[in-house]
Write an enzyme that holds these catalytic residues in place. Structure first.
Site, short mmCIF file in Angstrom:
data_model
loop_
_atom_site.label_atom_id
_atom_site.label_comp_id
_atom_site.label_asym_id
_atom_site.label_seq_id
_atom_site.Cartn_x
_atom_site.Cartn_y
_atom_site.Cartn_z
N LYS A 175 -7.52 -55.94 -14.49
CA LYS A 175 -7.69 -55.25 -13.21
C LYS A 175 -8.08 -56.29 -12.16
CE LYS A 175 -11.04 -53.44 -11.03
NZ LYS A 175 -10.66 -53.88 -9.68
N GLY A 226 -17.45 -61.62 -11.63
CA GLY A 226 -17.84 -60.89 -10.43
C GLY A 226 -19.31 -61.10 -10.16
N GLY A 231 -22.09 -57.16 -13.10
CA GLY A 231 -22.18 -57.62 -14.49
C GLY A 231 -23.13 -56.74 -15.29
N GLU A 248 -18.90 -63.95 -16.26
CA GLU A 248 -18.98 -65.11 -15.35
C GLU A 248 -19.45 -64.56 -14.01
OE1 GLU A 248 -18.51 -68.13 -16.31
OE2 GLU A 248 -17.46 -67.90 -18.21
N CYS A 282 -18.45 -69.63 -6.62
CA CYS A 282 -19.66 -69.42 -7.41
C CYS A 282 -20.37 -70.73 -7.69
CB CYS A 282 -19.29 -68.73 -8.72
SG CYS A 282 -18.03 -69.62 -9.62
N GLU A 379 -27.72 -64.78 -3.27
CA GLU A 379 -26.39 -65.39 -3.12
C GLU A 379 -25.73 -64.86 -1.85
OE1 GLU A 379 -23.10 -64.08 -5.65
OE2 GLU A 379 -22.57 -66.18 -5.99
P1 NAD Z 1 -17.74 -57.57 -7.68
O1 NAD Z 1 -18.58 -57.62 -8.89
O2 NAD Z 1 -18.11 -56.63 -6.59
O3 NAD Z 1 -16.21 -57.27 -8.04
C1 NAD Z 1 -15.55 -57.98 -9.04
C2 NAD Z 1 -14.57 -57.04 -9.72
O4 NAD Z 1 -15.30 -55.99 -10.37
C3 NAD Z 1 -13.59 -56.36 -8.79
O5 NAD Z 1 -12.32 -56.30 -9.41
C4 NAD Z 1 -14.19 -54.96 -8.62
O6 NAD Z 1 -13.23 -53.99 -8.27
C5 NAD Z 1 -14.75 -54.73 -10.02
N1 NAD Z 1 -15.83 -53.74 -10.13
C6 NAD Z 1 -16.73 -53.38 -9.19
N2 NAD Z 1 -17.60 -52.49 -9.70
C7 NAD Z 1 -17.25 -52.29 -10.99
C8 NAD Z 1 -17.78 -51.49 -12.05
N3 NAD Z 1 -18.85 -50.70 -11.88
N4 NAD Z 1 -17.18 -51.56 -13.26
C9 NAD Z 1 -16.11 -52.37 -13.48
N5 NAD Z 1 -15.56 -53.12 -12.50
C10 NAD Z 1 -16.13 -53.09 -11.27
O7 NAD Z 1 -17.70 -59.07 -7.19
P2 NAD Z 1 -17.58 -59.63 -5.74
O8 NAD Z 1 -18.93 -59.66 -5.14
O9 NAD Z 1 -16.49 -58.98 -5.01
O10 NAD Z 1 -17.11 -61.11 -6.15
C11 NAD Z 1 -17.83 -62.24 -5.91
C12 NAD Z 1 -18.82 -62.54 -7.03
O11 NAD Z 1 -18.14 -63.11 -8.14
C13 NAD Z 1 -19.87 -63.53 -6.62
O12 NAD Z 1 -21.13 -63.12 -7.06
C14 NAD Z 1 -19.45 -64.80 -7.34
O13 NAD Z 1 -20.48 -65.72 -7.58
C15 NAD Z 1 -18.85 -64.25 -8.59
N6 NAD Z 1 -17.95 -65.23 -9.21
C16 NAD Z 1 -18.36 -65.86 -10.35
C17 NAD Z 1 -17.55 -66.82 -10.94
C18 NAD Z 1 -17.98 -67.55 -12.19
O14 NAD Z 1 -17.15 -68.20 -12.81
N7 NAD Z 1 -19.25 -67.47 -12.58
C19 NAD Z 1 -16.32 -67.12 -10.38
C20 NAD Z 1 -15.95 -66.46 -9.22
C21 NAD Z 1 -16.77 -65.50 -8.64
#
Ligand code: NAD
Length: 482
Positions: A175, A226, A231, A248, A282, A379
């Site tokens: 997804k 995310g 998470g 991650e 990130c 963050e």
């Molecule tokens: P987010 O967690 O809001 O969304 C990420 C994904 O999760 C999206 O596809 C979203 O639709 C989905 N999602 C949202 N709620 C959900 C739920 N309850 N159940 C299942 N899926 C759900 O993330 P964001 O804030 O949009 O993205 C940025 C974040 O990602 C930052 O915190 C960044 O640090 C992190 N990130 C981490 C890494 C790593 O390798 N550690 C890499 C890139 C980004």
């Protein structure tokens, strides 16, 4: 407006979402709609998981490791042959400068090649036996891997999990983020002739689709990228079926500068690390911890270098910092800038942005940031940097470690022993000594604390994430009977 992908990719077919709902994809440089993508829901996830399970049981699990090596190289070739188009698409849906999208697509290609090499090189063990029993371990795939990814490196996020998952013999339902569904759909299109139906399925959508996937009983393994709060939600929904999860997550990374740091290297490296991908990385350093002796010189050089950065649309070759990826991201980051001002941090630099409706945010540098401020601890995920001074090595370590995250950290010092001491005491998954993060396949990447569980980009650790160990105890009847 292009409506090129009004369909989901499930079981090798392009089908409309069951709800017949669609989302508009916006160009972050203009805020204008340029595509429609399906808004998948729970019913679509159900169909995709069913297809992935069937495909795992009937086709993919029969492929030998050597065959998977070949397939993964073919996936790499397909991305490589279409790299320019994919990079342009990424810039269109995410906004980042084209040269950064090109690096991202390159990283995706490296992912597929690297795990092609891994597919036939991870195996189990035979163990010291007990009399006439022989114990052996075999490494088996989980079956269906459920993957949810964000919008900041779309092609690489697909490859980071798809490559090792397939190498290990799993199938996948992915997804992508609702803001950037197109690169994943285009990759599915490129892979359509190369993978059996149902091996790779893409269901764009929002929280409903994500939650349906992370709670599905037939998903054997979850791989999520995310933010840390999501998470936590993913872990909770995985708890019902005790589904193993790789996470991650976010970071609030600190770079530490001692008086003997080589600022000729440290300043440009830090500027790149802080503002790469518009700060939506990130791994980037949002907190700069500077020894009080070198504070003034460091800050002057840092601002001078930051001043050179050009904010603009991703398709302009002069652009260093593109727009943020979405209105939501724009609102979040600009809100943090106001928080920083209200908290009393000293805004020593604010760059300029082009006119228009794009989600442009200029680089901002706050000095005098105190450890109890929100901008020090939370963050931001944008081009907003905090500078804080310290006096002692111990204080630098404590300041680095006080946040709830633990993804990356950097130490800049000419004293090798001190650099090592600090590196060993930072509570993060990846420490950089006299350098800054520039990716790199083959090296484990992942977080401590609320930054995640598991390691991607590695050989052994990542292949373990996508396999489970079965022990077979075999009665060989081989004790010699004289
Ligand atoms: P987010 O967690 O809001 O969304 C990420 C994904 O999760 C999206 O596809 C979203 O639709 C989905 N999602 C949202 N709620 C959900 C739920 N309850 N159940 C299942 N899926 C759900 O993330 P964001 O804030 O949009 O993205 C940025 C974040 O990602 C930052 O915190 C960044 O640090 C992190 N990130 C981490 C890494 C790593 O390798 N550690 C890499 C890139 C980004």
């Amino acid at each position: 407006m292009v409506d090129r992908w009004p369909t989901l990719y499930v079981d090798g077919d392009w089908t409309p979402p069951e709800s017949d709902e669609y989302r508009t994809v916006l160009d972050p440089a203009t805020g204008e709609a340029f595509a429609e993508a399906p808004n998948g829901g729970a019913a679509d996830v159900e169909a995709a998981v069913e297809a992935a399970r069937r495909s795992f049981e009937t086709t993919w699990s029969d492929r030998s490791a050597h065959e998977r090596v070949d397939v993964l190289h073919e996936l790499a070739d397909a991305v490589e042959a279409n790299a320019d188009e994919l990079a342009a698409l990424e810039t269109r849906e995410n906004g980042k400068p084209l040269h950064e999208s090109e690096r991202d697509v390159e990283a995706a290609i490296e992912d597929f090649r690297y795990y092609a090499g891994a597919a036939d090189k991870h195996y189990g063990e035979t163990l010291p036996n007990h009399d006439d029993l022989m114990d052996m371990t075999v490494r088996e795939p989980y079956g269906v891997v459920g993957t949810v990814i964000p919008w900041n490196w779309p092609p690489m996020h697909v490859a980071d999990f798809l490559a090792p998952a397939l190498a290990a013999g799993n199938t996948m339902v992915l997804k992508p983020a609702p803001e950037t569904p197109l690169c994943a759909l285009r990759m599915a299109e490129l892979f359509d002739d190369l993978l059996p139906d149902g091996v790779f399925n893409v269901v764009p959508g929002g929280v409903e689709a994500g939650a349906a996937l992370t709670s599905h009983p037939d998903v054997g393994k979850l791989a999520f990228t995310g933010n840390s709060n999501t998470g936590t939600e993913v872990l909770k929904s995985a708890a019902e079926h005790i589904t193993p999860v790789m996470l991650e997550l976010g970071g609030k990374n600190a770079s530490v500068y001692f008086p003997d740091a080589d600022l000729e290297d440290a300043v440009p490296g830090t500027v790149d690390s802080a503002f790469y991908n518009s700060g939506e990385a990130c791994s980037s350093s949002e907190r700069l911890l500077v020894h009080e002796e070198i504070h003034d010189e460091f800050l002057e050089r840092f601002v001078e270098r930051t001043r050179e950065l050009v904010v603009g649309p991703g398709d302009d070759p002069d652009t260093d910092i593109g727009p943020l990826a979405s209105q939501q991201q724009y609102d979040k980051v600009t809100d943090y800038i106001e928080v920083g001002k209200r908290e009393g941090a000293d805004l020593v630099y604010e760059g300029g942005v082009p006119d228009g409706d794009g989600y442009f945010v200029a680089p901002h540098v706050f000095d005098g940031v105190e450890p109890d401020m929100r901008i020090f601890n939370e963050e931001i995920f944008g081009p907003v940097i905090s500078v804080t001074t310290f006096e002692t090595e111990r204080e630098a370590i404590e300041l680095s470690n006080q946040v709830e995250y633990g993804l990356t950290g950097a130490v800049w010092s000419g004293d090798a022993k001190r650099a090592m001491r600090v590196a060993e005491n930072l509570e993060v998954g990846f420490v950089l000594v006299n350098t800054y993060f520039r990716g790199g396949i083959g090296t484990p990447f992942g977080g401590y604390k609320r930054s995640g569980i598991g390691r991607k980009h590695a050989f052994e650790e990542t292949m373990r994430e996508f396999t489970r160990t079965k022990t077979i105890r075999y009665n060989t009847g081989s004790t010699l009977q004289w």
